[in-house]
Design a protein around this motif. Sequence first.
Motif, PDB file in Angstrom:
ATOM      1  N   SER A  83     -24.057   5.579  32.168  1.00  0.00           N
ATOM      2  CA  SER A  83     -24.227   6.859  31.474  1.00  0.00           C
ATOM      3  C   SER A  83     -25.592   7.019  30.828  1.00  0.00           C
ATOM      4  CB  SER A  83     -23.128   7.025  30.416  1.00  0.00           C
ATOM      5  OG  SER A  83     -23.195   5.981  29.448  1.00  0.00           O
ATOM      6  N   LYS A 671     -25.844  14.290  24.612  1.00  0.00           N
ATOM      7  CA  LYS A 671     -24.655  13.478  24.368  1.00  0.00           C
ATOM      8  C   LYS A 671     -25.062  12.214  23.628  1.00  0.00           C
ATOM      9  CE  LYS A 671     -20.712  11.537  26.915  1.00  0.00           C
ATOM     10  NZ  LYS A 671     -20.141  11.340  28.267  1.00  0.00           N
ATOM     11  N   ASP A 673     -24.074   8.499  21.547  1.00  0.00           N
ATOM     12  CA  ASP A 673     -23.167   7.373  21.323  1.00  0.00           C
ATOM     13  C   ASP A 673     -23.681   6.552  20.141  1.00  0.00           C
ATOM     14  OD1 ASP A 673     -21.818   8.223  23.568  1.00  0.00           O
ATOM     15  OD2 ASP A 673     -22.712   6.723  24.896  1.00  0.00           O
ATOM     16  N   LYS A 692     -18.238   7.331  21.307  1.00  0.00           N
ATOM     17  CA  LYS A 692     -18.869   7.929  22.481  1.00  0.00           C
ATOM     18  C   LYS A 692     -18.646   9.434  22.464  1.00  0.00           C
ATOM     19  CE  LYS A 692     -16.614   5.028  25.175  1.00  0.00           C
ATOM     20  NZ  LYS A 692     -16.114   4.324  26.384  1.00  0.00           N
ATOM     21  N   ASN A 693     -19.698  10.168  22.810  1.00  0.00           N
ATOM     22  CA  ASN A 693     -19.664  11.635  22.833  1.00  0.00           C
ATOM     23  C   ASN A 693     -19.426  12.192  21.433  1.00  0.00           C
ATOM     24  OD1 ASN A 693     -19.620  14.316  23.590  1.00  0.00           O
ATOM     25  ND2 ASN A 693     -17.692  14.193  24.712  1.00  0.00           N
ATOM     26  N   GLU A 695     -20.790  14.625  20.030  1.00  0.00           N
ATOM     27  CA  GLU A 695     -20.755  16.087  20.029  1.00  0.00           C
ATOM     28  C   GLU A 695     -19.390  16.649  20.441  1.00  0.00           C
ATOM     29  OE1 GLU A 695     -24.863  14.591  20.770  1.00  0.00           O
ATOM     30  OE2 GLU A 695     -22.868  14.176  21.538  1.00  0.00           O
ATOM     31  N   ASN A 696     -18.565  15.816  21.098  1.00  0.00           N
ATOM     32  CA  ASN A 696     -17.253  16.241  21.589  1.00  0.00           C
ATOM     33  C   ASN A 696     -17.371  17.457  22.510  1.00  0.00           C
ATOM     34  OD1 ASN A 696     -14.467  15.775  21.762  1.00  0.00           O
ATOM     35  ND2 ASN A 696     -14.027  17.370  20.246  1.00  0.00           N
ATOM     36  N   THR A 712     -15.870  16.018  31.921  1.00  0.00           N
ATOM     37  CA  THR A 712     -16.024  14.680  31.359  1.00  0.00           C
ATOM     38  C   THR A 712     -15.067  14.478  30.186  1.00  0.00           C
ATOM     39  OG1 THR A 712     -17.829  15.495  29.984  1.00  0.00           O
ATOM     40  CG2 THR A 712     -18.417  14.480  32.080  1.00  0.00           C
ATOM     41  N   ARG A 715     -14.575  13.182  22.867  1.00  0.00           N
ATOM     42  CA  ARG A 715     -15.037  12.136  21.953  1.00  0.00           C
ATOM     43  C   ARG A 715     -14.004  11.021  21.883  1.00  0.00           C
ATOM     44  NH1 ARG A 715     -14.808  14.602  17.005  1.00  0.00           N
ATOM     45  NH2 ARG A 715     -16.911  15.474  17.220  1.00  0.00           N
TER      46      ARG A 715
END
Length: 725
Positions: A83, A671, A673, A692-693, A695-696, A712, A715
């Motif tokens: 990623s 994005k 992490d 991870k993510n 921003e959701n 994808t 969060r």
Amino acid sequence: MKTMQDAPRARRTALALAAMSLCPPAALAQAQPRTTDTKALQEVVVTAERRSTHVQKTAISLATVSGDEMREKGQTTLEAALSDTPAVSVMATPQGGQVFVRGVGSQGDSNWVDPAISLNLDGVYSGRAERVFASMYDVARVEVLRGPQGTLYGRNSTGGSVNVLTHNPGPRLGGAVNLQLGNYQLRHADAALNVPLGEQWALRVAALREKREGYFSNGGRASDLSAGRIKLQYRPSNDVTLLATVDSFDSRGAGATTVPRAFAGGPPFFNWQTDHANPWQVDDLHPADVQRTRFTTTTLQADVNLGFGLLSVQPALVKSRRMTQTDLVAGIAAPGSTLPLPETIWEETQKTLELRLAAPARAPWQWVLGAYAFEASNVQTGVPPSFPPPTWESYDTRVPAASRALFGQLTAPLMPGLRGTAGLRHTRDEKTYHYGVHSTAVWTGAAYDSGIQQVSQTYSATTGKLGLEWDLSRQAMAYAQWASGHKAGGFGIAMPPQAYEPEHLDAIELGLKSRFLDNRLQINGELYAYQYKNYQVMYQDAAAPSPVPGDASASFMQYVVNAGAGRIRGFEVESRWRALPDTELRAAFTYNDAHYGHFALAALQGMNGARVVGTPRWSLTLGAEQTWELGDGLGLLRAGWSTRFSDGYTVSLNHSMPGGNLNGQQARFHKTDLRLSYAPMHERWSAGLWLKNLENKAQTTQVLPFGRAQITDPRTVGVNLGWKF
């Protein structure tokens, strides 16, 4: 408890992690800068050229991810590990994922369209999309080779190669246990045990168990998987090593869930969604929605030192089975419907054999000679009928394939500090398609049965490499090279089958690898120019003619066509800077201008010169890692952060779908992490948090028929607990 109800808690946890990862040392009680002599960046050893070399001394654009990095970031799949890799993106398919590198990739079903990035697991080739999302454990490192690898890897490595290497048995008793707990009821455990069995034998056993609720409100993308690996090593002398491996993986869970892409005039059930602000909130699909995948790999690797060279022999047997029962387009069965969903089963047996003879490690002339053989026999049963309502059905289909290759590469000193490389590979591929259709008089007015038909294609190609590399100083190297790649042709998912041609790529690459400031600053970069011929493009057509004579109804088909001469131009710059003994900063920027050539097919004429799917024009990755030594020898605290900024890109090519041409677009996004970990000074155990993510936000990875799309993950937040002994 459903994760949708945990959103506020997850948001608070995310903010706490962000604050902790960015806080200065003074904000941590009794935290002091570490006193250490390890100011320089670490050297990373890879086997990208079929021999052990340092990354900075390897004339290839490549990236590495260690198993420890994956664990700290909560990454348990190859897709997650890739990623943050510059110039790399993973595009979803209903079966798994396809890797794109610098605009080179394949978005089709891997049962019918080979990937353009070769995936090698402990040296064994895999062309299965399911492997990209499969969980990994006891990983030593992942190597990503960018650019065509048409000599040493060859088979379908047009755009590069991804090599996953797991830990081998060692001479010391030891092991590790890793636990993960997270939202969506994540429960993950993996462990490894290394046992020496006398002076000549060693055994390593690793296992994985994971369960997780689905990311979607209907349970979609839930996982329930288990895996195990046994490696037995025998070294009767310093010159002979035998390594036997049995690797098994079993995954079950909800099939691919899709979300709507609204369009005018579509039936209401194409747009099921109750909360458009939450893309993972969808109406329930059929309760039988399920997908199960199983892989078993058995391999034996023999390495024999002959004095003048190292002989390596690796036969492998891979058996795989995938069962899918899912409503991909969310339109075959409405909520509460008792209509049976179509079920497909794909079974494959793959046999490979590779032989290599390589020069001794310290020889001034480095050479590799080899041969490769590949065979795959398979069968797909229960092929879904056409949609809308079926007028015909297909027989079980088979697409056996075979490949043979001879290859060699030589790197020789031309003068002090200057080396030349030349490589050549000749490949012969064969694809066969067994198919047939039948219908009843209910639909066409007359019964029809084609019987079992067969078509075959054979392809041959010669690829190679020519290059120069200069040592500008002890810590800087420049290189220039031409390399080519080849991917076999085949047949699309259509009745009757339509053949497509092999694709070929020629690449010119100019690169620089350098370190400064006493090995504390690393800057690597590469310029590249690709010329593509016959890029293989899959597109979906809901208005395809029926294969049954006299049937005027439309059918849904997935074709593969070849685009004419295309081009890809771009550059990459990657940097790492040990700004302070315990502070490391990372940055990477990629620019990529990738366009298809001319489409001879009238249905795709409007895409002539269009940008290649899955390829943003630019991407920027920023990251940092800070380590603090807590006072009174309490241990080490590490915080890490990474953000990827990406330009928008085209997701899929579709034609004649309801509502018109649905070429899905992903807008520009970023994005983030975060991670935070603690370990005592002896580092025998560790504990960490990962997110991870932040921003959701969801990104679209594929647009399917009838306005449905795959996206994808949301969060995710979790904790790691690790123990080494």
